[in-house]
Design a protein around this motif. Sequence first.
Motif, mmCIF file in Angstrom:
data_model
loop_
_atom_site.group_PDB
_atom_site.id
_atom_site.type_symbol
_atom_site.label_atom_id
_atom_site.label_comp_id
_atom_site.label_asym_id
_atom_site.label_seq_id
_atom_site.Cartn_x
_atom_site.Cartn_y
_atom_site.Cartn_z
ATOM 1 N N THR A 53 -1.969 44.720 32.589
ATOM 2 C CA THR A 53 -3.033 45.654 32.252
ATOM 3 C C THR A 53 -4.368 44.924 32.124
ATOM 4 O OG1 THR A 53 -2.807 45.430 29.838
ATOM 5 C CG2 THR A 53 -1.350 47.004 30.948
ATOM 6 N N TRP A 55 -6.458 45.517 29.482
ATOM 7 C CA TRP A 55 -6.845 45.944 28.139
ATOM 8 C C TRP A 55 -7.689 44.888 27.445
ATOM 9 C CZ3 TRP A 55 -3.772 45.795 23.077
ATOM 10 C CH2 TRP A 55 -4.341 46.667 22.136
ATOM 11 N N SER A 59 -10.837 49.520 24.338
ATOM 12 C CA SER A 59 -10.827 50.662 25.253
ATOM 13 C C SER A 59 -9.396 51.033 25.622
ATOM 14 C CB SER A 59 -11.627 50.336 26.505
ATOM 15 O OG SER A 59 -11.079 49.210 27.168
ATOM 16 N N ASP A 60 -9.263 52.057 26.437
ATOM 17 C CA ASP A 60 -7.943 52.497 26.863
ATOM 18 C C ASP A 60 -7.285 51.437 27.751
ATOM 19 O OD1 ASP A 60 -8.358 54.851 25.521
ATOM 20 O OD2 ASP A 60 -9.144 55.902 27.293
ATOM 21 N N ILE A 61 -5.968 51.395 27.684
ATOM 22 C CA ILE A 61 -5.213 50.447 28.496
ATOM 23 C C ILE A 61 -5.246 50.884 29.959
ATOM 24 C CG2 ILE A 61 -2.950 49.434 28.896
ATOM 25 C CD1 ILE A 61 -2.345 49.713 25.959
ATOM 26 N N GLU A 62 -5.640 49.982 30.827
ATOM 27 C CA GLU A 62 -5.746 50.266 32.256
ATOM 28 C C GLU A 62 -4.737 49.403 33.018
ATOM 29 O OE1 GLU A 62 -8.969 49.903 35.953
ATOM 30 O OE2 GLU A 62 -9.523 49.326 33.893
ATOM 31 N N TRP A 63 -3.892 50.048 33.794
ATOM 32 C CA TRP A 63 -2.871 49.334 34.553
ATOM 33 C C TRP A 63 -3.506 48.699 35.788
ATOM 34 C CZ3 TRP A 63 2.003 48.134 33.303
ATOM 35 C CH2 TRP A 63 2.841 47.621 34.301
#
Length: 304
Positions: A53, A55, A59-63
């Motif tokens: 990720t 991350w 912030s939001d976790i982004e794959w």
Amino acid sequence: MAIFTARRTRRRGPRRFSVRDRAVLAVLLGIPLLLDLVIVWGPTVASIVLSFTGWDGISDIEWVGTENYENLFTNYPQFWPAVRHNLLWLAFLGLVATPFGLLLAVLIDRGVRFSRFYQSTIYLPVVLSLAVVGFIAQLVFSRDQGALNAILGDTANPTDWLGDPDINIWMVLLAAAWRHTGYVMILYLAGLKAVDASLKEAAAIDGASETQTFFRVVFPTLRPVNVIVGVITVIEGLRAFDIVYAVNKGRNGLELLSVLVTDNIIGEASRIGFGSAIAVVLLVVSMGFVVTYLVQEIRGEKSR
């Protein structure tokens, strides 16, 4: 007589645990297992997942898939020097400090005078953390006020033992080996005390020299200790962090994978996903060394 025999037969059957026994077993086994899952395996699995990720902890976790690993291997200049330094740590501790600790154990086991004093003195650094050893290294190898330059009398143009990236890694390795040697010595000394004296006597009767007796009779019986020392050496070489961070925060020639993990996860960059990828690489390398070593030792035991 038949009744007595029947009672004895019933008593020899499998013992059933009472409710209290089961409760005690659940507490004694469940709590350590739960702590192991929460403290060890939980963060390990979380690091593996987060390594894929982007991350940053806020912030939001982004794959991002394998992007972190691609950047790590191709676009991160500090990575490969850190890998080389970790391997150098492993080689130095395994090929220099560990044999030296074994040599000291053999000499002390022979019963030299003041052996208790030597044993206590050599073991003393083991009770110190690597961070404290790092501070001691600064007192010894410091450029302007270090004890080594004062002893050498090099005041006009003092050597920067910890600032020069060409030599500082060796000075830190000497300090780490100072601590590691005492640990290895104690382990081997305990193993040597457990060796059956009749084996040495039989080898001497057969005409074997002291060197032949040690390598052909004594050392093979130390296989369990060798396994422990080998695993500890691998772990010490790959998890090193405290001493280099205490010297110069693991920079300027002292880069290690553990330092890169810390800098990326809790440093100013706060790249938790990228730092987790470095942690996974360190985990794989560590497990590779440990598992390979243990498999070889187990195969050696079975072949005997």
